[in-house]
Write a protein that holds these residues in place. Structure first.
Motif, PDB file in Angstrom:
ATOM      1  N   GLY A  18      29.673 -33.536  54.983  1.00  0.00           N
ATOM      2  CA  GLY A  18      28.386 -32.943  54.623  1.00  0.00           C
ATOM      3  C   GLY A  18      27.482 -32.785  55.839  1.00  0.00           C
ATOM      4  N   LEU A  19      27.551 -33.777  56.709  1.00  0.00           N
ATOM      5  CA  LEU A  19      26.730 -33.728  57.915  1.00  0.00           C
ATOM      6  C   LEU A  19      27.189 -32.594  58.836  1.00  0.00           C
ATOM      7  N   VAL A  20      28.497 -32.408  58.912  1.00  0.00           N
ATOM      8  CA  VAL A  20      29.036 -31.310  59.732  1.00  0.00           C
ATOM      9  C   VAL A  20      28.590 -29.966  59.150  1.00  0.00           C
ATOM     10  N   ASN A  21      28.794 -29.800  57.841  1.00  0.00           N
ATOM     11  CA  ASN A  21      28.351 -28.544  57.219  1.00  0.00           C
ATOM     12  C   ASN A  21      26.852 -28.362  57.362  1.00  0.00           C
ATOM     13  N   GLY A  22      26.134 -29.454  57.171  1.00  0.00           N
ATOM     14  CA  GLY A  22      24.681 -29.397  57.292  1.00  0.00           C
ATOM     15  C   GLY A  22      24.253 -28.957  58.683  1.00  0.00           C
ATOM     16  N   SER A  23      25.002 -29.371  59.697  1.00  0.00           N
ATOM     17  CA  SER A  23      24.690 -28.946  61.066  1.00  0.00           C
ATOM     18  C   SER A  23      24.830 -27.435  61.203  1.00  0.00           C
ATOM     19  N   PHE A  24      25.907 -26.901  60.597  1.00  0.00           N
ATOM     20  CA  PHE A  24      26.070 -25.441  60.637  1.00  0.00           C
ATOM     21  C   PHE A  24      24.919 -24.761  59.903  1.00  0.00           C
ATOM     22  N   TYR A  25      24.587 -25.290  58.731  1.00  0.00           N
ATOM     23  CA  TYR A  25      23.495 -24.686  57.964  1.00  0.00           C
ATOM     24  C   TYR A  25      22.205 -24.697  58.789  1.00  0.00           C
ATOM     25  N   ALA A  26      21.984 -25.809  59.480  1.00  0.00           N
ATOM     26  CA  ALA A  26      20.742 -25.932  60.249  1.00  0.00           C
ATOM     27  C   ALA A  26      20.683 -24.876  61.353  1.00  0.00           C
ATOM     28  N   VAL A  27      21.775 -24.741  62.116  1.00  0.00           N
ATOM     29  CA  VAL A  27      21.779 -23.778  63.224  1.00  0.00           C
ATOM     30  C   VAL A  27      21.624 -22.352  62.687  1.00  0.00           C
ATOM     31  N   LEU A  28      22.351 -22.062  61.609  1.00  0.00           N
ATOM     32  CA  LEU A  28      22.300 -20.699  61.065  1.00  0.00           C
ATOM     33  C   LEU A  28      20.931 -20.382  60.464  1.00  0.00           C
ATOM     34  N   SER A  29      20.412 -21.314  59.695  1.00  0.00           N
ATOM     35  CA  SER A  29      19.126 -21.002  59.044  1.00  0.00           C
ATOM     36  C   SER A  29      17.997 -20.961  60.069  1.00  0.00           C
ATOM     37  N   LEU A  30      18.148 -21.724  61.130  1.00  0.00           N
ATOM     38  CA  LEU A  30      17.152 -21.669  62.201  1.00  0.00           C
ATOM     39  C   LEU A  30      17.075 -20.256  62.781  1.00  0.00           C
ATOM     40  N   GLY A  31      18.236 -19.696  63.117  1.00  0.00           N
ATOM     41  CA  GLY A  31      18.272 -18.337  63.663  1.00  0.00           C
ATOM     42  C   GLY A  31      17.684 -17.329  62.686  1.00  0.00           C
ATOM     43  N   LEU A  32      18.063 -17.508  61.431  1.00  0.00           N
ATOM     44  CA  LEU A  32      17.583 -16.600  60.388  1.00  0.00           C
ATOM     45  C   LEU A  32      16.058 -16.663  60.270  1.00  0.00           C
ATOM     46  N   ALA A  33      15.537 -17.894  60.321  1.00  0.00           N
ATOM     47  CA  ALA A  33      14.087 -18.070  60.166  1.00  0.00           C
ATOM     48  C   ALA A  33      13.329 -17.495  61.359  1.00  0.00           C
ATOM     49  N   ILE A  34      13.849 -17.690  62.565  1.00  0.00           N
ATOM     50  CA  ILE A  34      13.187 -17.143  63.755  1.00  0.00           C
ATOM     51  C   ILE A  34      13.158 -15.620  63.677  1.00  0.00           C
ATOM     52  N   ILE A  35      14.288 -15.046  63.292  1.00  0.00           N
ATOM     53  CA  ILE A  35      14.370 -13.588  63.197  1.00  0.00           C
ATOM     54  C   ILE A  35      13.403 -13.072  62.140  1.00  0.00           C
ATOM     55  N   PHE A  36      13.374 -13.755  60.994  1.00  0.00           N
ATOM     56  CA  PHE A  36      12.472 -13.280  59.945  1.00  0.00           C
ATOM     57  C   PHE A  36      11.019 -13.371  60.394  1.00  0.00           C
ATOM     58  N   VAL A 232      23.257 -20.162  53.402  1.00  0.00           N
ATOM     59  CA  VAL A 232      22.179 -20.262  54.386  1.00  0.00           C
ATOM     60  C   VAL A 232      20.905 -19.584  53.871  1.00  0.00           C
ATOM     61  N   PHE A 233      21.068 -18.501  53.127  1.00  0.00           N
ATOM     62  CA  PHE A 233      19.885 -17.904  52.493  1.00  0.00           C
ATOM     63  C   PHE A 233      19.194 -18.920  51.592  1.00  0.00           C
ATOM     64  N   ALA A 234      20.023 -19.650  50.822  1.00  0.00           N
ATOM     65  CA  ALA A 234      19.455 -20.667  49.933  1.00  0.00           C
ATOM     66  C   ALA A 234      18.723 -21.727  50.744  1.00  0.00           C
ATOM     67  N   VAL A 235      19.318 -22.134  51.865  1.00  0.00           N
ATOM     68  CA  VAL A 235      18.685 -23.152  52.712  1.00  0.00           C
ATOM     69  C   VAL A 235      17.322 -22.662  53.190  1.00  0.00           C
ATOM     70  N   VAL A 236      17.270 -21.409  53.638  1.00  0.00           N
ATOM     71  CA  VAL A 236      16.015 -20.879  54.171  1.00  0.00           C
ATOM     72  C   VAL A 236      14.967 -20.771  53.066  1.00  0.00           C
ATOM     73  N   VAL A 237      15.411 -20.380  51.881  1.00  0.00           N
ATOM     74  CA  VAL A 237      14.467 -20.271  50.769  1.00  0.00           C
ATOM     75  C   VAL A 237      13.934 -21.657  50.409  1.00  0.00           C
ATOM     76  N   ILE A 238      14.837 -22.642  50.393  1.00  0.00           N
ATOM     77  CA  ILE A 238      14.417 -24.002  50.036  1.00  0.00           C
ATOM     78  C   ILE A 238      13.472 -24.570  51.098  1.00  0.00           C
ATOM     79  N   GLY A 239      13.833 -24.381  52.353  1.00  0.00           N
ATOM     80  CA  GLY A 239      13.028 -24.951  53.433  1.00  0.00           C
ATOM     81  C   GLY A 239      11.720 -24.213  53.644  1.00  0.00           C
ATOM     82  N   GLY A 240      11.707 -22.941  53.339  1.00  0.00           N
ATOM     83  CA  GLY A 240      10.507 -22.151  53.610  1.00  0.00           C
ATOM     84  C   GLY A 240      10.532 -21.696  55.059  1.00  0.00           C
ATOM     85  N   MET A 241       9.668 -20.730  55.352  1.00  0.00           N
ATOM     86  CA  MET A 241       9.692 -20.131  56.683  1.00  0.00           C
ATOM     87  C   MET A 241       8.687 -20.796  57.621  1.00  0.00           C
ATOM     88  N   GLY A 242       7.957 -21.799  57.102  1.00  0.00           N
ATOM     89  CA  GLY A 242       6.801 -22.268  57.841  1.00  0.00           C
ATOM     90  C   GLY A 242       7.097 -23.039  59.108  1.00  0.00           C
TER      91      GLY A 242
END
Lengths: 293, 240
Positions: A18-36, A232-242
């Protein structure tokens, strides 16, 4: 020792995954959030960029004899440049339109990228071969492959460096300011169009970096990105863009939630994210760390 | 004040500008010379703010001629125009909430190849409040402090022409006075300033010339000492 009827060794193993997958989610959603934040484009190509990173890493090894470490640096650069080209050719034209157009355009680009890759490499997964770091580490409560430890460390390092770059450097200050008010930042003599291109390039380069990290532990195929992008979309929606830090924390936490679900109620493991998403949206429509936007 | 040997800092000829289909500026002509303080006055909607924006290329579309420091800029990108040495303080102030007061202040890069503007010390001497609020998030500042910050921010960069939009709007008299003193000091230091103002008394005390706008054109130019003889007309041009 059992924890709620599950041997602790098995639980720990799942949590590590889970931690490994979570790391991928974190890196991907980070990029997505910066771009958005900067482009106001919901970048559907993000999963495809992740896949391209993984595929380049595989192709580099098998066609050009470039090892993992070279590709870990090279693939993000190649994908980043590719992203900048896409931004200049296509995305630039739709900034003034509704968000929906950005989503549609990047979805279309994703289909094209995946289609091309599929016609060249097929859809069957490409095994990467032995992981570039071998061996295992015994943590006492758990024996874990060293490569997975490296994935976690490298992902979190990338996240922290990105956070630092955005929150603590001059260029990051331009980025934060331009996210709020690009026109005004331009009146200070800052070349905002170039800043936007670089942001997109950097965001997708992060995705490719995660892709290279993932290549030795996932089967690389044209469709690798599809499963990833939805989560990753779900992660970004859950975390918010703030908040940058919020996005990273959410990514890792959801990887762990997913893993726990796999242990205790496997049938729900692929949908637990979306359940969390619905619950979070009911309580906090802007996400856990979301701003007012 | 006018030096005929030098080209004007700003020369505007037949400037027209649009937002979407709305034709806002319908041929604006004026000049601002080095070291002058000039104010654009007029009713709401007469095109004063749009004039500042059009100078910087912030409107949707524009045509005509804008020469800055002798260079034609009508088709240049905003950031290139700014780099010639133009500082812009927007009406809404544009303080960034994700940046601290000091980060806001340090955000605009210094113009390369231009004489430097004020140092941080000089900025803080002009606006002592900003030094006390250094670490506060930009939008936690009071309205007056935000206005000072928005003005202070463009003084460091080496910009020689300042475009200031409604800097006295909605502020307490004591703050308006501080800003007025700042404008006077900047003028002494040789800055060229173009103000957009609603506050007639504030601007007439500071300006070398007053330009009156109506329906996207400049309809009258007066010196401050001509105002007394034209009170009726001035009131007509400004009243709603």
């Amino acid at each position: 020792m059992d924890i709620f009827g599950v041997p602790s060794q098995a639980l720990m193993a799942q949590l590590m995954i889970g931690l490994v997958n979570g790391s991928f989610y974190a890196v991907l959603s980070l990029g997505l959030a910066i771009i958005f934040g900067m482009l106001h484009v919901i970048n559907f190509t993000h999963g495809a960029m992740f896949m391209l990173g993984a595929l380049l890493s595989w192709a580099g090894l098998y066609y050009f004899n470039l090892n993992y470490w070279v590709m870990l640096l090279l693939a993000p650069v190649v994908v980043g440049v590719f992203g900048i080209v896409l931004e200049r050719l296509f995305l630039r034209r739709i900034y003034k339109l509704d968000y929906l157009y950005g989503l549609l355009l990047t979805l279309g680009l994703t289909l094209v990228i995946e289609g091309v890759v599929r016609s060249i490499f097929g859809v069957s997964g490409k095994p990467y071969g032995p992981a570039p770091i071998s061996g295992v580490t015994d943590l006492g409560f758990l024996i874990i492959p060293n490569y997975r430890l490296w994935v976690i460390a490298a992902s979190l390092t990338a996240c922290v460096l990105t956070w630092y770059g955005i929150e603590r450097t001059r260029l990051g200050g331009y980025l934060r300011a331009a996210t709020e008010n690009p026109k005004l930042v331009e009146t200070f003599g800052i070349n905002v169009p170039v800043l936007i291109s670089l942001t997109f390039g950097f965001g997708v380069a992060l995705a490719a970096f995660a892709g290279v990290l993932a290549a030795p532990i996932m089967q690389v195929s044209a469709l690798t990105g599809q499963t990833m992008i939805v989560i990753v979309f779900a992660v970004v929606v859950i975390g918010g863009m703030g908040s940058i830090a919020g996005t990273i924390v959410t990514g890792v936490a959801l990887g762990l939630v997913e893993a726990l679900t796999k242990v205790y109620y496997p049938p729900a493991s692929s949908m637990v994210m979306f359940l969390v998403m619905v619950l979070v949206l009911l309580v906090r429509p802007n996400g856990l760390f979301g701003g007012k936007e | 004040m006018n030096t005929t040997s030098q080209p004007p800092v700003l020369a505007v000829n037949g400037l027209e500008a649009w937002y979407g289909e709305s034709h806002i500026l319908q041929g604006v002509d004026f000049e601002v010379h080095s070291g002058e303080v000039v104010t654009l006055l007029g009713r709401n909607g007469s095109g004063r703010t749009t004039t500042l924006k059009a100078l910087l290329g912030l409107t949707d579309r524009r045509s005509g001629s804008v020469r800055l420091f002798g260079e034609e800029v009508i088709s240049l990108d905003t950031y290139r125009i700014a780099r010639l040495g133009v500082g812009y303080c927007p009406e809404e102030r544009g303080i960034f909430s994700s940046l601290s007061c000091e980060e806001n202040l340090r955000l605009p890069p210094l113009h390369r190849g231009k004489a430097p503007g004020l140092s941080m010390d000089e900025v803080y001497r002009l606006f002592p409040n900003l030094e006390e609020r250094k670490r506060s998030p930009g939008t936690a500042l009071s309205g007056g402090e935000q206005q000072m910050l928005a003005l202070a921010r463009i003084l460091r960069t080496g910009s020689r022409l300042l475009l200031l939009d409604e800097i006295s709007e909605g502020l307490a008299p004591v703050i308006v006075q501080t800003l007025g003193e700042a404008i006077k000091e900047l003028r002494q230091r040789g800055y060229t300033i173009l103000l957009v103002e609603q506050n007639f008394h504030f601007s007439s005390a500071l300006s070398d010339r007053l330009l009156f706008m109506e329906s996207g054109r400049i309809i009258e130019t007066l010196n401050p000492d001509e105002l007394d003889d034209n009170t009726d007309r001035v009131i007509r041009m400004l009243s709603v």
